[in-house]
Design an enzyme around this catalytic site. Sequence first.
Site, PDB file in Angstrom:
ATOM      1  N   CYS A 268       0.863  -1.175   0.000  1.00  0.00           N
ATOM      2  CA  CYS A 268       0.000   0.000   0.000  1.00  0.00           C
ATOM      3  C   CYS A 268       0.899   1.223   0.000  1.00  0.00           C
ATOM      4  CB  CYS A 268      -0.855   0.026   1.255  1.00  0.00           C
ATOM      5  SG  CYS A 268      -1.847  -1.455   1.446  1.00  0.00           S
TER       6      CYS A 268
ATOM      7  N   ARG B 115       1.274   2.482  -7.741  1.00  0.00           N
ATOM      8  CA  ARG B 115       1.746   1.263  -7.062  1.00  0.00           C
ATOM      9  C   ARG B 115       0.630   0.247  -6.868  1.00  0.00           C
ATOM     10  NH1 ARG B 115       5.813   0.928  -2.948  1.00  0.00           N
ATOM     11  NH2 ARG B 115       4.187  -0.379  -2.140  1.00  0.00           N
TER      12      ARG B 115
ATOM     13  N   TRP C  10      -3.733  -1.562  -1.436  1.00  0.00           N
ATOM     14  CA  TRP C  10      -3.584  -2.731  -2.303  1.00  0.00           C
ATOM     15  C   TRP C  10      -3.902  -3.877  -1.374  1.00  0.00           C
ATOM     16  CZ3 TRP C  10      -2.802  -4.366  -7.171  1.00  0.00           C
ATOM     17  CH2 TRP C  10      -2.284  -5.653  -7.360  1.00  0.00           C
TER      18      TRP C  10
ATOM     19  N   ASN D 180       1.308   0.047   5.838  1.00  0.00           N
ATOM     20  CA  ASN D 180       1.735  -0.712   4.668  1.00  0.00           C
ATOM     21  C   ASN D 180       2.509  -1.925   5.182  1.00  0.00           C
ATOM     22  OD1 ASN D 180       2.658  -1.594   2.161  1.00  0.00           O
ATOM     23  ND2 ASN D 180       4.461  -0.259   2.231  1.00  0.00           N
ATOM     24  N   GLY D 181       2.064  -3.115   4.828  1.00  0.00           N
ATOM     25  CA  GLY D 181       2.749  -4.321   5.308  1.00  0.00           C
ATOM     26  C   GLY D 181       1.723  -5.384   5.650  1.00  0.00           C
TER      27      GLY D 181
ATOM     28  N   GLU E 141       9.492 -19.976 -20.023  1.00  0.00           N
ATOM     29  CA  GLU E 141       9.341 -18.629 -19.455  1.00  0.00           C
ATOM     30  C   GLU E 141      10.464 -17.707 -19.963  1.00  0.00           C
ATOM     31  OE1 GLU E 141       7.452 -16.677 -17.993  1.00  0.00           O
ATOM     32  OE2 GLU E 141       8.596 -15.305 -16.749  1.00  0.00           O
TER      33      GLU E 141
ATOM     34  N   LYS F 293       9.666 -14.372 -22.143  1.00  0.00           N
ATOM     35  CA  LYS F 293      10.083 -13.043 -21.695  1.00  0.00           C
ATOM     36  C   LYS F 293      10.937 -12.370 -22.753  1.00  0.00           C
ATOM     37  CE  LYS F 293       8.010 -12.795 -19.032  1.00  0.00           C
ATOM     38  NZ  LYS F 293       7.028 -13.128 -18.017  1.00  0.00           N
TER      39      LYS F 293
ATOM     40  N   GLU G 155       8.706 -11.305 -25.847  1.00  0.00           N
ATOM     41  CA  GLU G 155       7.702 -10.249 -25.703  1.00  0.00           C
ATOM     42  C   GLU G 155       8.313  -8.869 -25.479  1.00  0.00           C
ATOM     43  OE1 GLU G 155       4.959 -10.244 -22.306  1.00  0.00           O
ATOM     44  OE2 GLU G 155       6.320 -11.581 -21.255  1.00  0.00           O
TER      45      GLU G 155
ATOM     46  N   HIS H 152      14.549 -33.905 -32.537  1.00  0.00           N
ATOM     47  CA  HIS H 152      13.394 -34.442 -33.276  1.00  0.00           C
ATOM     48  C   HIS H 152      12.833 -33.419 -34.267  1.00  0.00           C
ATOM     49  CE1 HIS H 152      13.490 -38.012 -30.834  1.00  0.00           C
ATOM     50  NE2 HIS H 152      13.487 -37.265 -29.736  1.00  0.00           N
TER      51      HIS H 152
ATOM     52  N   LYS I 104      -1.560  -5.599 -19.864  1.00  0.00           N
ATOM     53  CA  LYS I 104      -1.278  -6.273 -18.583  1.00  0.00           C
ATOM     54  C   LYS I 104      -2.372  -7.280 -18.228  1.00  0.00           C
ATOM     55  CE  LYS I 104       1.186  -6.853 -14.847  1.00  0.00           C
ATOM     56  NZ  LYS I 104       2.397  -7.677 -15.054  1.00  0.00           N
TER      57      LYS I 104
HETATM   58  C1  F6R Z   1       3.894 -12.583 -19.907  1.00  0.00           C
HETATM   59  C2  F6R Z   1       2.634 -12.282 -19.251  1.00  0.00           C
HETATM   60  C3  F6R Z   1       1.426 -12.973 -19.745  1.00  0.00           C
HETATM   61  C4  F6R Z   1       0.490 -13.319 -18.578  1.00  0.00           C
HETATM   62  C5  F6R Z   1      -0.826 -13.904 -19.115  1.00  0.00           C
HETATM   63  C6  F6R Z   1      -1.714 -14.358 -17.995  1.00  0.00           C
HETATM   64  O1  F6R Z   1       4.960 -11.922 -19.314  1.00  0.00           O
HETATM   65  O2  F6R Z   1       2.573 -11.482 -18.358  1.00  0.00           O
HETATM   66  O3  F6R Z   1       1.737 -14.113 -20.471  1.00  0.00           O
HETATM   67  O4  F6R Z   1       1.144 -14.243 -17.766  1.00  0.00           O
HETATM   68  O5  F6R Z   1      -1.488 -12.922 -19.871  1.00  0.00           O
HETATM   69  O6  F6R Z   1      -1.986 -13.338 -17.104  1.00  0.00           O
HETATM   70  P1  F6R Z   1      -2.562 -13.609 -15.671  1.00  0.00           P
HETATM   71  O7  F6R Z   1      -1.506 -14.277 -14.877  1.00  0.00           O
HETATM   72  O8  F6R Z   1      -2.908 -12.240 -15.148  1.00  0.00           O
HETATM   73  O9  F6R Z   1      -3.756 -14.477 -15.846  1.00  0.00           O
END
Ligand code: F6R
Length: 635
Positions: A2, A27, A76, A102-103, A503, A507, A510, A526, A630
């Site tokens: 928070c 945040r 948060w 916050n915590g 992963e 990363k 993207e 293969h 996001k």
């Molecule tokens: C990649 C990324 C996405 C999310 C995906 C699912 O870095 O952030 O692949 O992981 O869109 O999102 P959540 O976890 O919010 O369901």
Amino acid sequence: MCGIVGYVGERAALPILLGSLQRIEYRGYDSCGILVQDNASGEVHLYKGLEPIASLIQNLDVSQFPGTIGIGHTRWATHGIPSKRNAHPHMDCKGEIAVVHNGIIENFQSLKDRFLSSCQFRSETDTEVIPHLIEKALMKAMKAHTHHKDFSPLSYSYSHSHSQSLTADEWLLKEAIRESLSYLAGSYAIIVAVKGFDGLIAARKESPLIIGLGDRENFIASDVPAVLEQTNRVIYLEEGDLAVVKKDRIYIENGAVEVTGRRGASMIPWTIEDAEKGGYEHFMLKEIHEEPKAIIDTLRGYLTEDGINLGIEIRSNIKILMVACGTSYYAALCGKYIIEHLAGIPVRVELASEFNYSDFVLGDDVTVIAITQSGETADTLTALKKAKRFGCRTVAITNVLGSSATRIADDTIYIRAGPEIGVAATKSFIAQLIILYLLGFYLAMKPEHEFEEWIEELKRMPQLAQMVLDDADAEIRQYARYLAGFEDVFFVGRGVNLPVAFEGALKLKEISYIHAEGYAAGELKHGPFALLTQDTPVVAILSGGSDGDSSIYEKTLGNIKEIKARGAPVIVITVKSDDEVEKYVDAVIHVPDTRDIFSPIPTTVALHLLAYWTARTRGCEIDKPRNLAKSVTVE
Ligand code: F6R
């Protein structure tokens, strides 16, 4: 998780508090609250709401909230859904002591049960125990020093001062707060306002807190951006500090020892935008550096002295299906390895988008676990609803309290990574893994002592993640500069590190726009071998180094040699104790040794850094990659 702010001075507190809160709204925000104290009239004005700070700035007026002292909070949520009731500040029974926090207070329930059963609680938060504890401690202190029966803060007289720097009133109040804090387990940065007191009291343990210095006014905040519009002279409070902050005077102690003179002010050279990122160039880099903290916060509360408590009951003789998308899907795949390894329970994992429109059949004896950082991913929500139609029990693992997933699922386990602003998931992935380890131990249903060494190792994960950030960053930057020159990269791994390779590839692609593919180390032969040339570097995760299955190590090393033989450059991630592999490859990134099952933690930190520095070398828009969002709220 928070944001907290405080002001004490001669100007109207309301616009300053709201301006500060707006600066830290990024945040994470689900509700907010402010309290302004008008010591001239003796009145206290409180507002709590769920609207954005901008609309409070438009709608709240100094004439309704007069006063030159105040505290504020953007929430948060961690305990209790986002609501007015749960928004801070929280007060004692008489409404005279107000606290923003916050915590996480880990032992709030036992404090409520043991010491505060006579208090009237108005929220579901952990924070609310703090004002009640202070009220009790203050009453006790007053009884000891005066004959007042009724509590009324600062309405007593107390003849001799215990400090050169504090009045008797201030001393008593600060002692009461110090005593209250001694009961708390967990983390906190708090600001306390007390009716009739012309200052604020602030304290911190494992959560940041600063004091911004002004001219006949001072500011308190959890984050530098909150005060930068007002001042760039800042005192960083240290672990265990407690400060009495008045408009023209500050007293700081640590333990029982005054340290005011030892806490010098720093000049902050940042712009507000720099400060929001904590001085990092991008939110993503800041969030990678928060991975150790995300682990600590996620372990906190779930891993107690009494064992693992995830807050839900799951039988060990169940069938598990995990559904998720993107990075969360890779966490689920790691979870399969983890739970099968630790608990011996079979786990099936499906992409939510595939599960939703295929003819999968589930019995009502299956527990469906949806992993979703945001709690709002449309595919994952649809999967949860489908699972419910099959009569399955559903559990959400998410970072966002009150998100849609938590409302659909029967139960929720929170990952507590804190707000993640960069589009690419980083610290939330690490925190998801931590929950999956806990779930694995929990489902194993073995006596705690059988896992003692394993759990001790899990507790070392924040330290190992930090070691990667501190020790491996320089070499990772160097290899990132190299990778930035290519257009195709493979990531390979085996066992629990196969999803980690996925992963790493996700990363990289993207945020750097380099085509990257994650593959099982044994699968390249293969088909994909046809693509290997000197222009297709391979990042290989070499599992099994420390205690793991040496056959996994040997087999992966064999695969690496095959890749090298086809002319592809190879960068290996392996444990520090491995001095064998460097004979065969082009570069080695060393991560700390740990049990093989935990190796995804340090390895992921290294891969997140590798993707970040590669994208940075290529000058990409890291926090907001093209075409991505996001939260993906469409199917
Ligand atoms: C990649 C990324 C996405 C999310 C995906 C699912 O870095 O952030 O692949 O992981 O869109 O999102 P959540 O976890 O919010 O369901």
